[in-house]
Design a protein around this motif. Structure first.
Motif, PDB file in Angstrom:
ATOM      1  N   GLU A   1     -54.286  46.702 -47.053  1.00  0.00           N
ATOM      2  CA  GLU A   1     -54.580  47.496 -48.075  1.00  0.00           C
ATOM      3  C   GLU A   1     -54.435  46.352 -49.564  1.00  0.00           C
ATOM      4  O   GLU A   1     -55.146  46.640 -50.391  1.00  0.00           O
TER       5      GLU A   1
ATOM      6  N   CYS B   1     -62.860  52.753 -46.371  1.00  0.00           N
ATOM      7  CA  CYS B   1     -63.217  52.028 -47.566  1.00  0.00           C
ATOM      8  C   CYS B   1     -64.691  51.655 -47.539  1.00  0.00           C
ATOM      9  O   CYS B   1     -65.117  50.912 -46.583  1.00  0.00           O
TER      10      CYS B   1
ATOM     11  N   LEU C   1     -61.525  53.850 -51.806  1.00  0.00           N
ATOM     12  CA  LEU C   1     -60.638  53.882 -50.510  1.00  0.00           C
ATOM     13  C   LEU C   1     -59.995  55.357 -50.302  1.00  0.00           C
ATOM     14  O   LEU C   1     -59.384  56.038 -51.258  1.00  0.00           O
TER      15      LEU C   1
END
Length: 321
Positions: A84, A270, A310
């Motif tokens: 991330e 994502c 996201l």
């Protein structure tokens, strides 16, 4: 040949000038602007275009000679860890490149000059410009002017006052791609062109508003359709958004018009939302001899805007804002 091409699409030949930059003014239907057509004599493919060099110390994606295979074919980013952090960093840099590119947009600047500057900006930040060599693409960003929907190859045509130009940038940083685009106004753009760019940004925001954990991906297309349906614009069905991470393009595929995609958004998904909005109700396209540049069929203008989204545990975050 160019004249025959216009006639084949039902377009009159008035005010067609310059083989390097042919144009035709849509003074009544779509506004007044330069139509982009392929140079003559036609050159097929892109083998004649020399790609820019990237220092050997900058990591490359697999398709450009990198040593690692894509790792996120399941379409998700692991939240709360290194993955991330890295995808966020790539998205932030992509946003910065997009904003930098926008400062270069002005009349008499060529898209090739913009591409060169984007290329240098990327490598100065230790990033690889993702479009370079992707399926053979020869430049470091895509620049789509006026009637070009997507995948415009930067060239030596100078931008003209009244143009609109989409600059689509993607960076590969620390093993992850960041992708975003925006359509910029060049000088004094007419009212129909300005309205096109405005509604394109609104279409992107409508798609983003449909995102969140537990929602269906088809709600994105529904939201954009609801915005566009009663206007004089249409959505190109030819180009979709896509999942992104260590892979440039992967599942989930984001359809911007009405669809019956059953998949549900889950934390860690994502992806990009990047609608192409076209003047009029003829959203079909044709491709230049270079094999990349996609124009509207009737040479109406097209605009695009793109963000990375996201899906988190509690909502949806735009990473390239």
């Amino acid at each position: 040949m160019v004249g025959n091409l216009l006639r084949a699409h039902g377009l009159p030949l008035s005010r067609l000038v310059s083989r390097r930059r042919p144009w035709y003014g849509f003074s009544r239907k779509f506004g007044s602007y330069a139509v982009i057509l392929p140079d003559e004599p036609f050159v097929f493919g892109v083998a004649h275009i020399t790609p820019r060099s990237v220092p050997q110390n900058i990591p490359r994606p697999p398709y450009a000679g990198g040593s690692q295979a894509d790792q996120d074919a399941d379409g998700k980013i692991q939240l709360g860890g290194a993955a991330e952090r890295r995808v966020r960093a790539a998205a932030t840099l992509a946003r910065d490149v997009r904003e930098f590119a926008g400062t270069l947009v002005k009349a008499n600047v060529t898209t090739n000059e913009i591409d060169a500057a984007v290329h240098e900006y990327c490598i100065s930040h230790s990033a690889y410009p993702s479009p370079l060599l992707y399926s053979g693409f020869p430049r470091s960003c895509c620049t789509s002017v006026n009637n070009i929907i997507a995948h415009g190859i930067p060239d030596d045509r100078p931008l003209e006052d009244g143009d609109i130009v989409n600059i689509d940038v993607t960076v590969y940083l620390d093993g992850y791609h960041g992708d975003t685009s925006q359509t910029f106004l060049v000088g004094n753009v007419d009212e129909p062109g300005t309205e096109l760019v405005k509604i394109t940004q609104e279409a992107l925001e409508a798609g983003i508003s449909a995102c969140g954990p537990g929602r269906r991906f088809r709600e994105i297309g529904q939201a954009i359709h609801n915005l566009i349906r009663d206007t004089s614009f249409s959505i190109s069905p030819e180009f979709t958004g896509h999942g992104i991470g260590t892979a440039f393009h992967r599942r989930p595929w984001i359809i911007h018009d009405l669809n019956d995609e059953p998949e549900i958004m889950r934390p860690g998904h994502c992806f990009t939302i990047e609608p192409c909005v076209i003047q009029g109700k003829t959203p079909t396209c044709w491709t230049f001899p270079d094999g990349w540049t996609a124009s509207t069929e009737d040479c109406a203008r097209s605009a695009q805007a793109e963000h990375m989204v996201l899906i988190t545990e509690n909502g949806a975050e735009v990473l390239t804002r």
